[in-house]
Design a protein around this motif. Structure first.
Motif, mmCIF file in Angstrom:
data_model
loop_
_atom_site.group_PDB
_atom_site.id
_atom_site.type_symbol
_atom_site.label_atom_id
_atom_site.label_comp_id
_atom_site.label_asym_id
_atom_site.label_seq_id
_atom_site.Cartn_x
_atom_site.Cartn_y
_atom_site.Cartn_z
ATOM 1 N N PRO A 137 0.646 -1.340 -0.002
ATOM 2 C CA PRO A 137 0.088 0.177 0.030
ATOM 3 C C PRO A 137 1.014 1.380 0.123
ATOM 4 C CG PRO A 137 -0.214 -1.227 2.035
ATOM 5 C CD PRO A 137 0.687 -1.836 1.263
ATOM 6 N N PHE A 142 5.036 1.259 6.196
ATOM 7 C CA PHE A 142 5.202 0.673 7.587
ATOM 8 C C PHE A 142 4.488 -0.993 7.500
ATOM 9 C CE2 PHE A 142 4.269 1.328 12.389
ATOM 10 C CZ PHE A 142 5.110 0.436 12.744
ATOM 11 N N LYS A 177 9.660 14.843 9.558
ATOM 12 C CA LYS A 177 8.717 16.056 9.140
ATOM 13 C C LYS A 177 7.157 15.390 8.693
ATOM 14 C CE LYS A 177 8.054 19.944 6.185
ATOM 15 N NZ LYS A 177 8.233 20.061 4.814
ATOM 16 N N ILE A 178 7.204 14.488 7.875
ATOM 17 C CA ILE A 178 5.725 13.731 7.204
ATOM 18 C C ILE A 178 5.285 13.069 8.616
ATOM 19 C CG2 ILE A 178 4.929 12.266 5.865
ATOM 20 C CD1 ILE A 178 7.222 12.743 3.812
ATOM 21 N N GLY A 179 6.315 12.446 9.461
ATOM 22 C CA GLY A 179 5.486 11.919 10.710
ATOM 23 C C GLY A 179 4.715 10.771 10.318
ATOM 24 N N GLY A 180 4.745 10.238 9.542
ATOM 25 C CA GLY A 180 3.875 9.110 8.948
ATOM 26 C C GLY A 180 4.602 7.808 9.540
ATOM 27 N N GLY A 181 3.669 6.452 9.562
ATOM 28 C CA GLY A 181 4.725 5.075 9.667
ATOM 29 C C GLY A 181 5.123 5.254 11.086
ATOM 30 N N ALA A 182 6.400 4.638 10.877
ATOM 31 C CA ALA A 182 7.385 4.311 11.849
ATOM 32 C C ALA A 182 8.064 5.524 12.139
ATOM 33 C CB ALA A 182 7.901 3.141 11.852
ATOM 34 N N SER A 183 7.857 6.844 11.936
ATOM 35 C CA SER A 183 8.850 8.032 12.033
ATOM 36 C C SER A 183 9.216 8.108 13.362
ATOM 37 C CB SER A 183 8.307 8.992 11.311
ATOM 38 O OG SER A 183 7.056 9.342 11.626
ATOM 39 N N PHE A 184 8.304 7.719 14.104
ATOM 40 C CA PHE A 184 8.241 8.077 15.808
ATOM 41 C C PHE A 184 9.941 7.300 16.356
ATOM 42 C CE2 PHE A 184 5.513 4.449 15.052
ATOM 43 C CZ PHE A 184 6.278 3.195 15.678
ATOM 44 N N PRO A 195 8.469 -6.022 16.674
ATOM 45 C CA PRO A 195 9.189 -4.659 16.772
ATOM 46 C C PRO A 195 9.301 -3.820 15.755
ATOM 47 C CG PRO A 195 10.740 -6.451 16.871
ATOM 48 C CD PRO A 195 9.536 -7.005 16.521
ATOM 49 N N ASN A 241 -2.935 3.290 24.951
ATOM 50 C CA ASN A 241 -2.679 3.234 23.343
ATOM 51 C C ASN A 241 -2.396 1.560 23.046
ATOM 52 O OD1 ASN A 241 -2.423 4.359 21.038
ATOM 53 N ND2 ASN A 241 -0.167 4.141 20.887
#
Lengths: 264, 521
Positions: free
Chosen positions: B44, B52, B127-134, B419, B439
C-alpha cells in the motif's frame, strides 16, 4: 413513444435510488464500530498520527457537513483516495475496470455461443441422447459452484495437461519484460493495437479458463431457455410448412425457428 | 468457408494456442535471472518515509539504511552490521552518535551518498511524521561536519545503531526526492541506493525490479537480474505457483500443508522463529482480573502445547515472556507456567471465585491462530466453571474498544506484537509501561518498579547493552510474576523457496523480506 416514456420514468426513479444509495453508503461507514482515522494512519499509529489523519480526512467536521462534501464529490465523480491502496480511486478503477469488463464481455459471448446452439440441438433432438446429454450438462453447469469449477479446470488444463495458464492475464515474459502499452486496458485490444499477435494469443489463452468458469452458469441457463422456446416454435405450422417445402434441417433450425424463438 | 474447412481451421488454431502457451511455460522456466515472489498481500505505500507494512519487502531491495541487524544463531551472537555506514561511535552519555558513511555509494539517480543526503532523508521522514517515523523521536539535531560524516544529537540516550537498522522509516534516499510527494513514490518511482530499482509497479498485481549497474556491494555469481513480486492473495494459487516453479519464494501457506511441501525435493521449507509473539493482556483494572491469583489461574488453564500443535501444526514455539527468541533481552529461563488445571482450580478457590464467571476475550478476525487459541482455552476454562466469551472483531474496532474505558472494555485483549526495530524496549514499553491514556498497554498494567526498570534499561541500551539486557529481563520476570498477560506462543517464520536457490537466509528482524541481491540460482 412507449419506450421513451419508459426510459424517462426509469431515469427519474434511478435518481432517487442513487441518492438513497449514497446516503446508505455514508451511514454504513459511520455506524461501523471502527475508527477510519486509525485505519488510514497505518498498521500501528501513535495517538498523534491518528489525530493528524482525522484532520486530514476532515473527520472532525459535523456529520451533515461531511455528507454534503461526500455527496458533492460523488456527484462530480471525484472518488477521492483509497484508504487501502493510498491511490486515487479513479486511478484504481481505470486500472482494474477494463480487466473486469474484458472478462465479463468475453464470458457473456462465450456463454451465448455455447448455450444457444446446444439449446437448438437439444430441441431438434428432443428426447434423444443429444438432448439428454445437453440437459444434463446444463443442470451440472448451473449447479456447479464457480469456485469449485475454477479449481477443477485449473487442475485439468494447467496442472495435468499443462496447455493453459494457471492464473494471470498475461505470461510473465510479456508482463515483466515486454509489457503491452496501456491504451484501452483491454489486453486483447491493446495487443491488436500494438500489432503483437503473439501477445493477443497469450491474452486469449489466459482468458479461456476464467471465462469458461464464469460462462458455465449463464450458458446453462441460455441452453435451457433456448431449448424450451425452440420446442414451442418447432411445433408451429410454419415450421411444418418449411419441412414440407423441403428446406434443409439446419436452415429450418437456425434460419427460421431460432430467430422466432429469440424474438419472443 | 465450408464446414470441413472451418473445423480444420478451428482445430489448427486450438493447437497453435496450446503450443504457444507451452512455449511460454518453457520460457518461464528457462528465465533463470528472474526471481519471482508470490506475495500474499499488496504494497500500500512505497514512500520510504511512511511505509510501515509489507511494502518493506520491495523497499528493502531498493533502499538501504545505515546499518543492518543480524539475528543470533546457535553459534553466533546477534550483531549490527555496517551497511551505508561503515563505522559509528557513541559518546559516553549515549546522546551523540557519529556515523562514518561508505565512500563511493551512488543513488539510483547518480548522485553520491553524502551526510547531507542522510540528514535530508531523516528530516523528511520525521517531518511527514507517518508510519514508523517515531523511531527518530529522540533525535534533536543532525549535523554534517564532513561529506562522509554525520552526527546525531539526541535528547535522551538511545541505541541509534539499532534504530538505524530498522526495517521501516530508516531508509536513506536521494536528495532529489526529498521534496517529492508520496504520490511520486507510489507511482513506482524510487530514489534508493540498493541493488535494484523499481521498473514497473502495477498496484495490486505486481512490482518489477531491475538490477542497477554499479551497485557498491558484493554481487554473487549467477545473481538475479530482475525481481518480480507477484501479488497472489489466494494461498492455493501461491502453493501451485511455488510447486510448479512459477514462483521461487512464498509464505503464509496453511501450516497443515507444510509437511507435504517439506517432502517435495524441489522445495525448501525454511522454518525459523519470528519476532512476532502472541499474547493476551489481562484487564488488571477490573474485577476479578484485578487479582493476581485469578490471572495466574487463567494462565495455568491455557493449553499451551495444544495451541502450538493445532494452531501452527507444531511449527510454533512456547513464548517465554514477551520478548521472543532470537532477539536480545529474550529470557531463556523465564519462569513460565505449565498447563495445570488442578493448580488453577486451587487458586480460584483461594480467591473465592464461584463457577459462573464470564470473561470476554477480544481478538482480530484476520488472525486464525487467535481463534484456535481462544477455542481451546475456552474448553479448558469450562471445566473450571468459567465461561470465556470469544469476541472476534476487526482490528480497528478491537483496538478502539481497548483504548476506550478500561472499566467497560474487554477482560482479555489478544494480539500479536512485532518490533519496529530490534529492541526489547519496543515490546516492554508499548505493552507494559504505564500509560496515561491507553494506546497499546491494553491490559492497563501499571507498576512503578517495572516502569523504572524499563526506563533505566532504555537509557543504557546504547552504551551498556549487557546491563540493559539484564534490566529488561528483570522487568519481564516481574511482569510474569504479576501475571499481567498470558504469553501464548512465538509465531514461526515459514518461508518456502525453490531448492535451487542459493544463498538464502531468513532474517526475522525484517518481516517477510528476501534480500534478493544475496541470492542466485
Amino acid at each position: 413513444m412507449e419506450l421513451l416514456r419508459y426510459i424517462l420514468r426509469r431515469t427519474f426513479l434511478s435518481a432517487f435510488v442513487l441518492v438513497g444509495v449514497t446516503f446508505l453508503v455514508f451511514v454504513v461507514a459511520q455506524v461501523v464500530p471502527s475508527d477510519p482515522a486509525a485505519l488510514y494512519a497505518g498498521p500501528r499509529p501513535t495517538a498523534e498520527q491518528i489525530e493528524k489523519a482525522r484532520q486530514e480526512l476532515n473527520l472532525d467536521a459535523p456529520l451533515p457537513a461531511r455528507f454534503a462534501t461526500f455527496a458533492g464529490a460523488m456527484a462530480s465523480a471525484d472518488f477521492g483516495i483509497s484508504y487501502k491502496s493510498r491511490r486515487l480511486i479513479a486511478e484504481d478503477l481505470r486500472a482494474y475496470l477494463p480487466a473486469t469488463l474484458e472478462l465479463a464481455i468475453f464470458s457473456t459471448v462465450l456463454a451465448l455461443l455455447i448455450g444457444i446452439p446446444l439449446g437448438v440441438i437439444a430441441a431438434a433432438r428432443q428426447g434423444g441422447w443429444a438432448d439428454r446429454l445437453c440437459s444434463f450438462g446444463s443442470i451440472a453447469a448451473v449447479a456447479m459452484p464457480t469456485f469449485f469449477l475454477a479449481m477443477i479446470l485449473q487442475l485439468i488444463f494447467a496442472q495435468w495437461l499443462g496447455i493453459l495458464p494457471l492464473s494471470g492475464r498475461l505470461s510473465r515474459e510479456i508482463a515483466i519484460s515486454a509489457p503491452l502499452p496501456m491504451v484501452t486496458g483491454f489486453n486483447l485490444i491493446d495487443a491488436l493495437i500494438a500489432g503483437r499477435l503473439s501477445a493477443f494469443g497469450d491474452a486469449l489463452t489466459h482468458l479461456i479458463l476464467p471465462a469458461l468458469t464464469l460462462a458455465s452458469y449463464p450458458a446453462g441457463v441460455a441452453m435451457r431457455l433456448t431449448r424450451s422456446a425452440m420446442i414451442e416454435i418447432l411445433e408451429r405450422r410454419h415450421i411444418v410448412a418449411a419441412r414440407a417445402l423441403g428446406l434443409s434441417e439446419p436452415r429450418i433450425l437456425f434460419g427460421h425457428a431460432l430467430p422466432n424463438a429469440m424474438g419472443r | 468457408m465450408n464446414r470441413r474447412n472451418f473445423l480444420k481451421t478451428a482445430a489448427l488454431t486450438a493447437l497453435a494456442t496450446a503450443a504457444a502457451s507451452h512455449w511460454n511455460f518453457a520460457m518461464a522456466e528457462g528465465a533463470g535471472s528472474i526471481f519471482t515472489l508470490a506475495y500474499p498481500t499488496s504494497f500500500p505505500d512505497l514512500d520510504p518515509a511512511t511505509s510501515f507494512s509489507n511494502d518493506g519487502a520491495v523497499l528493502a531491495n531498493v533502499y538501504e539504511g545505515l546499518t543492518r541487524y543480524i539475528p543470533a544463531t546457535d553459534t553466533a551472537e546477534a550483531r549490527i552490521d555496517p551497511l551505508l555506514a561503515t563505522s559509528w561511535d557513541v559518546s559516553a552519555d549515549g546522546k551523540t552518535w557519529t556515523f562514518t558513511l561508505r565512500d563511493g555509494v551512488k543513488f539510483h539517480d547518480g548522485s553520491p551518498l553524502t551526510s547531507q543526503a542522510v540528514k535530508g532523508s531523516i528530516e523528511r521522514t520525521k517531518k511527514i511524521g507517518g508510519g514508523a517515523s517515531f523511531i527518530w523521536g529522540p533525535v534533536s539535531s543532525i549535523e554534517t561536519p564532513e561529506p562522509l560524516k554525520v552526527v546525531f544529537v539526541l535528547s535522551e540516550p538511545q541505541p541509534l545503531d539499532l534504530i538505524a537498522s530498522a526495517g521501516f522509516a530508516a531508509w536513506i534516499y536521494a536528495p532529489s526526492s526529498h521534496d517529492k510527494e508520496a504520490s511520486w513514490f507510489n507511482a513506482g518511482n524510487d530514489a534508493g541506493t540498493g541493488a535494484f530499482k523499481i521498473s514497473r509497479y502495477e498496484p495490486g498485481q505486481r512490482a518489477v525490479l531491475d538490477r542497477v549497474e554499479g551497485y557498491w556491494g558484493k554481487v554473487p555469481d549467477g545473481a538475479f537480474q530482475t525481481i518480480s513480486f507477484e501479488i497472489v492473495e489466494d494461498a492455493t494459487l501461491a502453493q501451485n505457483m511455488i510447486e510448479s516453479g512459477q514462483a521461487d519464494w512464498t509464505y503464509s501457506l496453511p501450516y497443515e500443508n507444510l509437511e507435504a511441501l517439506k517432502s517435495n525435493p524441489d522445495l525448501n521449507v525454511v522454518v525459523n522463529p519470528s519476532f512476532e509473539t502472541l499474547f493476551g493482556l489481562y484487564n488488571v483494572k477490573r474485577a476479578p482480573l484485578d487479582k493476581v491469583k485469578v490471572r495466574q489461574a487463567l494462565s495455568l488453564a491455557f493449553p499451551y502445547d495444544d495451541v502450538i500443535s493445532a494452531g501452527t501444526s507444531g511449527f510454533g514455539s512456547r513464548a517465554k515472556g514477551v520478548v521472543p527468541a532470537g532477539i536480545w533481552g529474550h529470557d531463556t529461563n523465564a519462569p513460565i507456567p505449565k498447563t495445570d488445571l488442578e493448580a488453577a482450580k486451587a487458586l480460584l478457590a483461594e480467591e473465592g471465585i464461584e463457577p459462573g464467571l464470564e470473561l470476554v476475550m477480544t481478538y482480530s478476525t484476520s488472525q486464525a491462530i487467535e481463534a484456535v487459541a481462544g477455542e481451546l482455552w475456552k474448553a479448558n476454562l469450562e471445566t473450571l466453571g468459567i465461561t470465556l466469551k470469544l469476541q472476534p472483531m476487526a482490528w480497528e474496532a478491537q483496538w478502539q474498544l481497548g483504548k476506550s474505558n478500561p472499566e467497560a472494555a474487554q477482560d482479555i485483549f489478544v494480539m500479536f506484537w512485532w518490533p519496529t526495530f530490534v529492541t526489547p524496549y519496543d515490546y516492554l514499553f508499548n505493552l507494559f509501561h504505564s500509560e496515561e491514556k491507553p494506546n497499546f498497554n491494553l491490559g492497563y498494567y501499571s507498576n512503578p518498579e517495572v516502569d523504572a526498570k524499563i526506563d533505566e534499561a532504555a537509557k543504557l541500551s546504547g552504551t551498556d547493552r549487557a546491563r540493559a539486557e539484564a534490566l529488561f529481563i528483570e522487568a519481564q520476570r516481574k511482569i510474569i510474576e504479576d501475571a499481567a498477560a498470558i504469553f501464548m506462543l512465538d509465531q514461526p517464520n515459514v518461508h518456502i523457496i525453490r531448492a535451487d536457490i542459493k544463498g538464502y537466509a531468513d532474517n526475522p528482524a525484517y518481516g517477510h523480506i528476501a534480500f534478493v541481491n544475496d541470492l542466485s540460482r
